[in-house]
Design a protein around this motif. Structure first.
Motif, short mmCIF file in Angstrom:
data_model
loop_
_atom_site.label_atom_id
_atom_site.label_comp_id
_atom_site.label_asym_id
_atom_site.label_seq_id
_atom_site.Cartn_x
_atom_site.Cartn_y
_atom_site.Cartn_z
N ALA A 194 0.65 -1.62 -0.21
CA ALA A 194 -0.11 -0.06 -0.21
C ALA A 194 1.04 1.23 0.21
O ALA A 194 0.65 2.41 -0.30
CB ALA A 194 -1.35 0.01 1.29
N ASP A 195 1.68 1.04 0.77
CA ASP A 195 2.66 2.78 0.97
C ASP A 195 2.76 2.82 -0.35
O ASP A 195 3.32 4.34 -1.02
CB ASP A 195 3.60 2.29 1.76
N VAL A 196 3.63 2.43 -1.26
CA VAL A 196 4.36 2.04 -2.85
C VAL A 196 3.23 2.05 -3.21
O VAL A 196 3.90 3.45 -4.20
CB VAL A 196 5.29 0.18 -3.37
N LEU A 197 2.60 1.75 -3.53
CA LEU A 197 1.51 2.32 -4.52
C LEU A 197 0.51 3.87 -4.28
O LEU A 197 0.48 4.28 -5.16
CB LEU A 197 -0.05 1.25 -4.56
N LEU A 198 0.31 4.19 -2.99
CA LEU A 198 0.11 5.22 -2.68
C LEU A 198 0.43 6.47 -2.32
O LEU A 198 0.73 7.42 -3.69
CB LEU A 198 -0.58 5.45 -0.92
N GLU A 199 2.11 6.05 -2.86
CA GLU A 199 3.41 7.18 -3.48
C GLU A 199 2.91 7.49 -5.14
O GLU A 199 3.10 8.28 -5.15
CB GLU A 199 4.59 6.52 -3.08
N ARG A 200 3.16 6.31 -6.00
CA ARG A 200 3.21 6.45 -6.85
C ARG A 200 1.92 7.32 -7.01
O ARG A 200 1.09 7.83 -8.02
CB ARG A 200 2.64 4.91 -7.59
#
Length: 863
Positions: free
Chosen positions: A387-393
């Motif tokens: 989730a952290d990787v995708l929300l940053e993108r």
């Protein structure tokens, strides 16, 4: 027969070495031990009498099928030994017979059709019902009272009275009409009933088809592959099969035949699937431009339809390197386009996500993982690694994505465009300017909302980037005035066809002229970039053939007619429709050949099908309803049509239909085809076959044509009709068939669509110094390019009849480009020739074209 040999034979080219089984050729190859002599030299030492006699016999067999050998081909076959010639000859005759529909044994329900077909279908049905309900074993027959005449037939076990039902005429159980065992005692032999499907009829056709020699199959295959790879329009299923066969057959050499860019995305998927199977993943970088390219490739790898119009394929596992390569191809796309592409086919992508496992590689391919999370509505909990990787993108694309605390939502281009169209059409035009294909498809609508000058300026910049099929479709939409019928053929092949009255506002003539000039100017510009020719030869009757637009759902046919084209009905007194199919081993398939007849106002007049075997006395006669088609014989049905008698019944339009009665899609058949003959001699006469087409795809109802009995013409429509449930017949679909036939006649007959005549004029005016035109009445006129005359002015003159010049064609040089209906032309060696009926042209010395080639040659230059 070798698949490549069949492919070349469809081009009327024969490669003798491919007709001889490889094992036999290799076994015969060595000469005497230690001699070092080749197979061919040893053949030449053998007696030639058997070879000469074999060639004469082969020519006689080919003559029965309406074909002759060219001189080079005959000489090459004469070099084979007697055994190889026999193998090659049998393979050649069998394949040619199959192209006409004659390789199978055609045995209708009533073996003495049409003479023995009962006059009263209702009485026949009542007798069948009485037999089913009341007949008992070891009792007198309930119909005639005879004792000991009732016995069961195999395998259906219906009790059949040998006195009431003629076993010399029936080919199936007379009660249920299912095929029964050929050795069942009920089936008694009858004179000339089981005559061979291909037999000498005692007549020679007026036109014989010339078979040319192909001495280098690889070179010819490469020549065939090039135009198919360069076409921008969606390919037919048969063309995709050709591409797959050639690329796979000649891999890895075929990898070097590929162009820098393959325009048609379905074709691209077929090529990429072959490359992936051979372990070449590098081509993905070059040819997978969009997410939809990857989806088409997945369908092709799993044996599905790369056109994405059939059922979802059965998922098959992919190796880890292949999954990584596919996700990398997705990750290379700009995120807005990637999300939009996935939302175009949401069900398909959710299906394929189970194979790709995109979240497994969320760090390596974050955009791909993000796009799937948006599509699938994946819950994202802050604090978890993915989730952290995708929300940053996602935060970097705040104008595109929003997060509600659980899931990501997307705002697509289609939504932004529709909102702009409602409030500010100029903003909508600015959005579409970045998508040329979409702009062209919406040009007719935008022309009613925007000034012609503004639209023409944007159109002029977009047109060079758009496929010729889209340009042609847009031209037809602009030029067709409202008031008729709009017919929409969905991409789904078997989806519902939609027709509605055209109530749109009429475009101003000056708007139509301005926008049409931009599009035709682009087509002429592209044609001028093609190699020039000294002389072009055109037929005025090409105006009856429409230019092909989208052909992905078109049937594979003996004569490839673009949908909507008009041709004369055969001249004979009797037209015989035929249908043949074989069912898979695991299920029964009941197809029905039917004809519905309507009057001039599309009111129902009558029908000829299994419920009414005779329309009138003999206006239409059905051969009987076979309800199963087990291998090896399968099943065949016929309908004889008498055009004059049908007109006397009050009918004007005859609509032949193939129904899958029990709702089995055509693509589940072991084989299936249909067509029609002109005044056949015997039950099935290959020389009389005028059209044959395959039954393929997910459809269950096919309407191949609409016949106008008054003008004695037919319009080729090749339409798959939507169907739900079972028990399909004319009575159930009567109103739907009337609406479809009327809509097709209206949409194609009244619409001002682009014809092959217009496409031919673009080619000729831009490329030729002199153009010879053959008119409908047989007159010929010659048009020479004037000094300083541009292509547009020359093209407009070609449509204006000049004074007839009887010597024009005779005195003209051999044409380097010919676009004609018949093959009676003088062309130079290597000339580009489109002939609807090319029988007498040697395909080995010309470059044969079909309608799609003529359009495909006008594709934009690769960039």
């Amino acid at each position: 027969m070798d698949r490549l040999a069949e492919l070349l034979l469809r081009q009327r080219l024969v490669a003798p070495d491919l007709l001889v089984p490889v094992v036999e050729r290799e076994a015969a190859a060595p000469g005497p031990e230690g001699s070092g002599r080749s197979s061919r030299s040893s053949r030449r030492e053998r007696p030639l009498a058997a070879v000469a006699d074999g060639l004469v016999a082969l020519e006689a067999d080919l003559l029965q099928l309406g074909h002759v050998l060219s001189v080079p081909l005959r000489a090459r076959l004469a070099e084979l030994d007697a055994g190889d010639l026999g193998q090659a000859g049998r393979a050649l005759v069998s394949a040619l017979s199959a192209q006409l529909g004659g390789r199978v044994v055609h045995t209708p329900l009533f073996r003495r059709f049409p003479e023995s077909v009962p006059a009263d279908t209702v009485e026949l049905f009542v007798r069948r019902v009485f037999s089913v309900l009341l007949q008992r074993p070891e009792q007198p027959c309930v119909l005639c009272g005879q004792v000991a005449a009732v016995h069961p037939v195999s395998p259906c076990a219906h009790l059949v009275c040998r006195a009431c039902w003629d076993g010399a005429d029936y080919s199936a159980c007379p009660i249920c009409h299912r095929r029964i065992d050929p050795g069942d005692p009920f089936l008694r032999p009858a004179d000339d009933v089981y005559a061979p499907a291909v037999r000498w009829s005692g007549r020679v056709p007026e036109t014989l088809t010339l078979l040319g020699l192909c001495d280098d199959p690889a070179a010819r295959a490469r020549d065939l592959l090039g135009p198919l790879l360069s076409r921008q329009a969606a390919p037919r299923a048969e063309d995709r099969a050709v591409v797959a066969e050639i690329v796979d057959r000649f891999w890895p050499a075929s990898a070097g035949w590929l162009p820098e860019r393959i325009p048609a995305r379905e074709t691209r998927a077929v090529v990429l699937a072959a490359a992936v199977r051979h372990g070449d993943l590098a081509l993905l970088t070059r040819h997978a431009d969009t997410a939809t390219d990857v989806l088409r490739l997945l369908h092709a790898l799993m044996g599905g339809d790369p056109a994405l119009r059939a059922r979802l394929p059965r998922r098959t596992s992919l190796s880890r390197p292949v999954r990584r390569a596919l996700l990398a191809a997705l990750d290379r796309q700009a995120l807005p386009y990637l999300i939009e592409d996935l939302h175009r086919y949401p069900a398909q992508w959710r299906h394929m996500a189970e194979v790709l496992h995109p979240h497994e590689f969320h760090r390596r391919h974050p955009d791909a993982a993000l796009a799937f999370a948006v599509l699938r509505g994946t819950p994202l909990r802050k604090g978890t690694p993915m989730a952290d990787v995708l929300l940053e993108r996602a935060a970097a694309h705040g104008d595109l994505l929003s997060f509600d605390g659980v899931r990501l939502r997307a705002r697509t281009f289609a939504g932004r465009f529709e909102a702009a169209l409602r409030t500010d059409p100029r903003e909508a035009l600015a959005l579409l300017a970045r998508r040329p294909g979409e702009l062209l498809r919406r040009t007719a609508d935008l022309a009613r909302r925007l000034p012609a000058a503004d639209l023409a300026e944007v159109l002029r910049a977009a047109a060079p980037h758009v496929s010729p099929a889209v340009l042609i479709a847009t031209l037809g939409q602009l030029r067709t005035p409202p008031g008729g019928t709009r017919m929409f053929l969905p991409r789904g092949g078997a989806a519902r066809i939609w027709a509605e009255p055209d109530a749109r506002e009429e475009l101003a003539p000056e708007t139509v002229a301005a926008l049409s000039a931009v599009l035709t100017g682009e087509m002429l510009r592209r044609a001028a970039a093609l190699p020039p020719v000294e002389t072009a030869l055109l037929d005025e009757e090409l105006a009856d053939l429409l230019a092909p637009e989208a052909e992905r759902s078109a049937s594979a046919a003996l004569v490839r007619l673009p949908r909507g084209s008009v041709r004369p009905l055969p001249d004979g007194a009797r037209i015989r429709l035929f249908l043949h199919w074989a069912e898979p081993a695991d299920r029964v398939v009941d197809l029905d050949l039917s004809v519905a007849v309507f009057d001039a106002r599309w009111e129902f007049v009558g029908l000829c099908d299994y419920t009414n075997l005779r329309l009138g006395a003999s206006a239409a006669v059905h051969s009987g309803d076979l309800t199963s088609a087990p291998e090896p014989l399968g099943a065949s049905e016929f309908v004889d049509l008498d055009v004059a008698a049908l007109r006397a019944t009050g009918g004007r339009y005859a609509v032949p239909v193939v129904f899958s009665y029990n709702d089995v899609p055509f693509d589940e058949l072991a084989r299936g085809f249909a067509g029609f003959m002109d005044d056949p001699d015997g039950l099935f006469d290959p020389l009389a076959v005028r059209q044959r087409f395959d039954l393929t795809g997910p459809a269950k109802i096919l309407v191949p044509l609409v016949a106008d009995l008054w003008s004695r013409t037919m319009r080729w429509v090749d339409l798959n009709v939507s169907a739900f449930g079972g028990f399909h017949n004319v009575y159930e679909h009567e109103e739907q068939l009337a609406r479809l036939g009327a809509a097709a006649e209206d949409a194609y007959g009244l619409g001002e669509r682009v014809t092959l005549w217009e496409v031919a004029c673009w080619h000729a005016a831009a490329r030729a110094r002199e153009v010879v035109v053959r008119h409908r009445d047989g007159a010929v006129s010659r048009h020479a390019r004037r000094p300083g005359e541009d292509a547009a002015a020359f093209a407009s003159r070609l449509g204006v009849r000049q004074a007839a010049d009887p010597a024009a064609e005779a005195g003209a040089a051999e044409a380097g480009l010919a676009v004609v209906l018949e093959d009676d032309v003088r062309v130079s060696e290597g000339a580009q020739v489109y002939a609807l009926h090319p029988a007498r042209l040697d395909p080995a010395v010309i470059r044969p074209l079909d309608a799609s080639d003529l359009v495909g040659m006008l594709a934009p230059a690769m960039r």
